[in-house]
Every structure is written in structure tokens, then in C-alpha cells.
Write a protein that holds these residues in place. Structure first.
Motif, PDB file in Angstrom:
ATOM      1  N   ARG A 102      26.509  54.019  74.683  1.00  0.00           N
ATOM      2  CA  ARG A 102      27.133  53.005  73.825  1.00  0.00           C
ATOM      3  C   ARG A 102      28.086  52.138  74.636  1.00  0.00           C
ATOM      4  N   TYR A 103      28.830  52.781  75.529  1.00  0.00           N
ATOM      5  CA  TYR A 103      29.755  52.043  76.383  1.00  0.00           C
ATOM      6  C   TYR A 103      28.994  51.035  77.249  1.00  0.00           C
ATOM      7  N   ASN A 104      27.927  51.475  77.875  1.00  0.00           N
ATOM      8  CA  ASN A 104      27.162  50.597  78.761  1.00  0.00           C
ATOM      9  C   ASN A 104      26.618  49.372  78.032  1.00  0.00           C
ATOM     10  N   ILE A 105      26.100  49.599  76.828  1.00  0.00           N
ATOM     11  CA  ILE A 105      25.541  48.475  76.070  1.00  0.00           C
ATOM     12  C   ILE A 105      26.628  47.468  75.716  1.00  0.00           C
ATOM     13  N   LEU A 106      27.765  47.972  75.272  1.00  0.00           N
ATOM     14  CA  LEU A 106      28.858  47.046  74.949  1.00  0.00           C
ATOM     15  C   LEU A 106      29.287  46.291  76.194  1.00  0.00           C
ATOM     16  N   PHE A 107      29.370  46.999  77.301  1.00  0.00           N
ATOM     17  CA  PHE A 107      29.811  46.380  78.551  1.00  0.00           C
ATOM     18  C   PHE A 107      28.844  45.276  78.985  1.00  0.00           C
ATOM     19  N   GLU A 108      27.555  45.569  78.873  1.00  0.00           N
ATOM     20  CA  GLU A 108      26.567  44.567  79.277  1.00  0.00           C
ATOM     21  C   GLU A 108      26.611  43.327  78.382  1.00  0.00           C
ATOM     22  N   ASN A 109      26.819  43.555  77.086  1.00  0.00           N
ATOM     23  CA  ASN A 109      26.745  42.435  76.147  1.00  0.00           C
ATOM     24  C   ASN A 109      28.060  41.720  75.886  1.00  0.00           C
ATOM     25  N   ASN A 110      29.175  42.384  76.199  1.00  0.00           N
ATOM     26  CA  ASN A 110      30.473  41.770  75.900  1.00  0.00           C
ATOM     27  C   ASN A 110      31.438  41.946  77.052  1.00  0.00           C
ATOM     28  N   ARG A 111      30.989  41.525  78.233  1.00  0.00           N
ATOM     29  CA  ARG A 111      31.793  41.717  79.425  1.00  0.00           C
ATOM     30  C   ARG A 111      33.180  41.071  79.292  1.00  0.00           C
ATOM     31  N   GLU A 112      33.258  40.013  78.481  1.00  0.00           N
ATOM     32  CA  GLU A 112      34.533  39.301  78.345  1.00  0.00           C
ATOM     33  C   GLU A 112      35.624  40.174  77.707  1.00  0.00           C
ATOM     34  N   LEU A 113      35.215  41.229  77.026  1.00  0.00           N
ATOM     35  CA  LEU A 113      36.212  42.109  76.403  1.00  0.00           C
ATOM     36  C   LEU A 113      36.970  42.915  77.456  1.00  0.00           C
ATOM     37  N   PHE A 114      36.256  43.310  78.489  1.00  0.00           N
ATOM     38  CA  PHE A 114      36.814  44.244  79.452  1.00  0.00           C
ATOM     39  C   PHE A 114      37.785  43.510  80.366  1.00  0.00           C
ATOM     40  N   ASN A 115      38.843  44.174  80.748  1.00  0.00           N
ATOM     41  CA  ASN A 115      39.937  43.574  81.518  1.00  0.00           C
ATOM     42  C   ASN A 115      40.731  42.534  80.741  1.00  0.00           C
ATOM     43  N   GLN A 116      40.451  42.414  79.456  1.00  0.00           N
ATOM     44  CA  GLN A 116      41.289  41.522  78.647  1.00  0.00           C
ATOM     45  C   GLN A 116      41.856  42.270  77.452  1.00  0.00           C
ATOM     46  N   VAL A 117      41.134  43.288  77.020  1.00  0.00           N
ATOM     47  CA  VAL A 117      41.508  43.997  75.802  1.00  0.00           C
ATOM     48  C   VAL A 117      41.967  45.409  76.172  1.00  0.00           C
ATOM     49  N   PRO A 118      43.089  45.869  75.605  1.00  0.00           N
ATOM     50  CA  PRO A 118      43.508  47.251  75.849  1.00  0.00           C
ATOM     51  C   PRO A 118      42.376  48.233  75.556  1.00  0.00           C
ATOM     52  N   LEU A 119      42.233  49.172  76.463  1.00  0.00           N
ATOM     53  CA  LEU A 119      41.149  50.138  76.405  1.00  0.00           C
ATOM     54  C   LEU A 119      41.077  50.887  75.080  1.00  0.00           C
ATOM     55  N   GLN A 120      42.229  51.190  74.507  1.00  0.00           N
ATOM     56  CA  GLN A 120      42.258  51.962  73.277  1.00  0.00           C
ATOM     57  C   GLN A 120      41.486  51.266  72.147  1.00  0.00           C
ATOM     58  N   TYR A 121      41.513  49.927  72.134  1.00  0.00           N
ATOM     59  CA  TYR A 121      40.810  49.213  71.069  1.00  0.00           C
ATOM     60  C   TYR A 121      39.298  49.258  71.296  1.00  0.00           C
ATOM     61  N   ILE A 122      38.909  49.073  72.545  1.00  0.00           N
ATOM     62  CA  ILE A 122      37.482  49.140  72.871  1.00  0.00           C
ATOM     63  C   ILE A 122      36.955  50.536  72.560  1.00  0.00           C
ATOM     64  N   ALA A 123      37.737  51.541  72.952  1.00  0.00           N
ATOM     65  CA  ALA A 123      37.341  52.924  72.681  1.00  0.00           C
ATOM     66  C   ALA A 123      37.133  53.139  71.190  1.00  0.00           C
ATOM     67  N   SER A 124      38.085  52.671  70.406  1.00  0.00           N
ATOM     68  CA  SER A 124      38.018  52.892  68.967  1.00  0.00           C
ATOM     69  C   SER A 124      36.766  52.246  68.365  1.00  0.00           C
ATOM     70  N   MET A 125      36.461  51.025  68.769  1.00  0.00           N
ATOM     71  CA  MET A 125      35.281  50.377  68.181  1.00  0.00           C
ATOM     72  C   MET A 125      33.982  51.010  68.649  1.00  0.00           C
ATOM     73  N   LEU A 126      34.044  51.780  69.742  1.00  0.00           N
ATOM     74  CA  LEU A 126      32.868  52.510  70.200  1.00  0.00           C
ATOM     75  C   LEU A 126      32.813  53.927  69.613  1.00  0.00           C
ATOM     76  N   GLY A 127      33.843  54.289  68.868  1.00  0.00           N
ATOM     77  CA  GLY A 127      33.889  55.631  68.294  1.00  0.00           C
ATOM     78  C   GLY A 127      34.155  56.707  69.332  1.00  0.00           C
ATOM     79  N   MET A 128      35.050  56.411  70.283  1.00  0.00           N
ATOM     80  CA  MET A 128      35.431  57.426  71.279  1.00  0.00           C
ATOM     81  C   MET A 128      36.889  57.208  71.672  1.00  0.00           C
ATOM     82  N   THR A 129      37.421  58.049  72.560  1.00  0.00           N
ATOM     83  CA  THR A 129      38.820  57.917  72.952  1.00  0.00           C
ATOM     84  C   THR A 129      38.935  57.134  74.262  1.00  0.00           C
TER      85      THR A 129
END
Lengths: 189, 189
Positions: free
Chosen positions: B149-176
Motif C-alpha cells: 500500500r505504501y509503494n502504490i501511494l508513493f508511486e502515485n502521489n510522490r508530491e505528498l512525501f517530504n511535504q507532509v508529516p509522516l504520521q498523516y500519510i501513515a494514518s491514511m494508509l492504515g498503519m503507524t
DNA sequence: TTGATTTCTTGATCTAGATCAAGTGGCTTT
DNA sequence: AAAGCCACTTGATCTAGATCAAGAAATCAA
């Protein structure tokens, strides 16, 4: 009034004239237990209302099957994405029991707006409703335990239980049959 | 042509006239970092296009927060269910950075069909597209590991990473956040 | 009725991912 | 530059739920 008309009425708020018109496009169709309503890779060119029986929406992966949803009496069935966009279906849809449907083919479906002026609005509400249902489902995976997800499905779709093999229910909840079995046992005490 | 018009064009296949008409209903709006676009319980009475910045869709539970989604530049934002059905929003929507929007209010949104004949069809396709996105997301929870799930999000929404606090990305992926951290470490090797 | 399948339950064990607890390395603010 | 505050990483441990395996029920076929 047929079940179809009754359902359309409660759900869509049509008047009697529109109700008759819409319903007249739907034709009865039977699928035997084990028969396919749709195979993945094919385009979904119809939308159906389930008069009786039940249909399972699933995908075959290399090493296992994933059940996406099971649709029962009183609900609609289709691969919405394939129906609307015309792309190949990602899902198989198979009858879990002898199933009676009322079916409208895509050509008629696409022309409903020509006969029922409020159809575009109705269709929008219908699809938006489907969206909301999935939104709730995503939220359940983000925020709930297996037991909580099981309880919600049980409360809202009691007709599934004791009619559908546990493994399919487990799969659509994202857990194993053993886990459901243990949840049930725990709740007996 | 504005970014809004460009986006509407690629996405909706409008001609120049319709493009201008639709775009003219959208008004610029700014939300500062930390400001709210929508609070849960309120009715969502607008739809916006994100010109720059990002918005987080989330719920506060008793003991924690659940992030449902983060919407970025080039995408729309709204609580679709609240916008369409007029019910109270279940989500908070908050700016994670200073955010520039083009916003259409519900009254205008509901009248688009009066000005653009093909709007009802377009709107249907838009909502159906949202549905399909959620369908994919449900499937990801039914069939994939945290890492997938992480890989797919990363591939499709690279703009999120390094801009959004990790905790929010984790939560929307259903993990910590810790799980994401470990997935990243593993993938370095 | 009897055997053959399939479904469901239960126990034993394992593991992906959570939780808890300390660091570490940036940024701000002063 | 020191002090705080975040966000992120890492390690140790725990646990919900998976997997594996064996029985028990139920369903079906003939």
C-alpha cells in the motif's frame, strides 16, 4: 407494483409515471447458482436489480481469491466503473444461489435521460450514494478492529449470515474465516 | 488559460466556451496553514480546486485522529457526500500549508447544468471516477500488505512525501509512522 | 443410509505490524 | 549558541490476527 418499482420508489423518489417508465426497461433474467453475471476483463454492459438470490463480486489473484462485496435481494449489481467508463471489468460477479434479476442493458440505461427528465439527477444521487458507502468502508479499515468491522456488517447485512460461506464474508471484511469464527465464539459468552 | 481551465480541460473534455463558463463560477480563495476549509458537523456548501498547497481530510476520535485523505495541487476538494446530500460533514478539512483555491459555492454548483448542457454527464463521470478511486482503495486493504500500500501511494502521489508529516500519510494508509519508517529503511538496502 | 465434499470450529504456533520508549537530527526562537 | 520543539528513526517488546493442522458438522450425491 413489482418489487423493482417498489424499490425504485423508496430509493429514488420517482412519481408513478416515471416509475413505470424506468421499470419497463428492466427485463427479468435468471442466473443459476455458480453462473456468472460478469467475468473480469469483459465490459459490463448492464445494470441489474436483485429480485432474489445473491451475487458475489470477486477477483482471482495468483494464490487466492478476494471477495470485494456480496450483493443481495433489494440491491443493484454492476461493475459501476466498467458500466460508466466502458473499460474492462476488474471483477468477476458470480451467483451464490439461484438468482432472479431485473436487468437494463447499457444502451437503454444510457437513454434513460431521454425519457425521464430527472434521471440525470437521480443517477448522480445513486452514484454519490455508492461513493459514500465506500467512503465508510475505507474509514472502517482505517479506524476499526476486525471485530468492529464484523459487527457493523452483521448489523447492516444480517441476510448474508447463514446464507453465505464464511470464507467470502471474511474476505470482504479483510480477515480470515478463522478470525470470524473466533469473534463469534467470543460473543456467545 | 488558468490552471483551473487547463485542469478542467484535461479532465472533463469541455470545449473552450464551456470551459470559460464553468471556470467563471470559481472564485479564488486563500486558506492559511492550519486554517480549516470545513469542520465536521457543518454542511459542505462548496467545491474547490487546489491551485497550490494541500488539505488534509480527517476525523478526531476519542483517543486519536484518523486521516482519510490528503488532497494536493491539481485535485478537487469537498466532502462529496455532504455537498450532494446536504448532510453534516463527517470530516474536518484543514490546510497543511498555505493553500490557494478556486471555489464554487453550492448554489452555483447546483446551477451548472442550466448553463452547460453536458454538465450532468460530466458530473456523473466525475463522481463515478471518485467511486472507482475508493473501490481501488478498498481493494488495497483487502489484498495488500502495508508495504505494498505504501509503494502504490508513493508511486502515485510522490508530491505528498517530504511535504507532509509522516504520521498523516501513515494514518491514511492504515498503519503507524514507525511502520513507514521501517519500510523506508528496508527499501534503502 | 452412507460416503464424499465442503464448511465451520478449535487449538497451536507464527508474524506483520502496533505500541512503548529512547534517541537523533533538524528547524525555530531568543 | 543554547534551548525547545517537532518530525523521524531505531530498538525492544507485545498483540491482533494469520497460518497451519486436525476435527466436527453440515450438505450433497447416489
Amino acid at each position: 407494483m413489482t418489487d423493482l418499482e417498489q424499490y425504485l420508489q423508496t430509493y429514488f423518489d420517482f412519481n408513478q409515471t416515471d416509475l413505470n417508465k424506468v421499470a419497463s426497461f428492466f427485463k427479468p433474467e435468471m442466473i443459476q447458482k455458480g453462473g456468472y453475471y460478469l467475468k473480469s476483463g469483459k465490459t459490463c454492459n448492464k445494470l441489474s436489480f436483485i429480485q432474489s438470490g445473491m451475487l458475489r463480486v470477486f477477483v482471482e489473484l495468483e494464490y487466492r481469491e478476494v471477495t470485494q462485496w456480496i450483493s443481495t435481494k433489494g440491491y443493484f449489481i454492476a461493475d459501476l466503473s466498467s458500466l460508466v467508463f466502458g473499460n474492462p471489468s476488474r471483477w468477476n460477479i458470480q451467483a451464490l444461489a439461484d438468482t432472479a434479476l431485473y436487468t437494463i442493458d447499457k444502451a437503454d440505461y444510457d437513454r434513460l435521460g431521454d425519457f425521464i427528465p430527472k434521471w440525470p439527477v437521480t443517477e448522480k444521487l445513486f452514484i454519490a450514494h455508492c461513493f459514500t458507502t465506500l467512503e465508510d468502508r475505507v474509514f472502517s479499515f482505517l479506524s476499526m478492529t476486525a471485530e468492529q468491522r464484523y459487527n457493523i456488517l452483521f448489523e447492516n447485512n444480517r441476510e448474508l449470515f447463514n446464507q453465505v460461506p464464511l470464507q467470502y464474508i471474511a474476505s470482504m471484511l479483510g480477515m480470515t474465516p478463522e478470525t470470524i469464527s473466533r469473534i463469534r465464539r467470543k460473543q456467545l459468552i
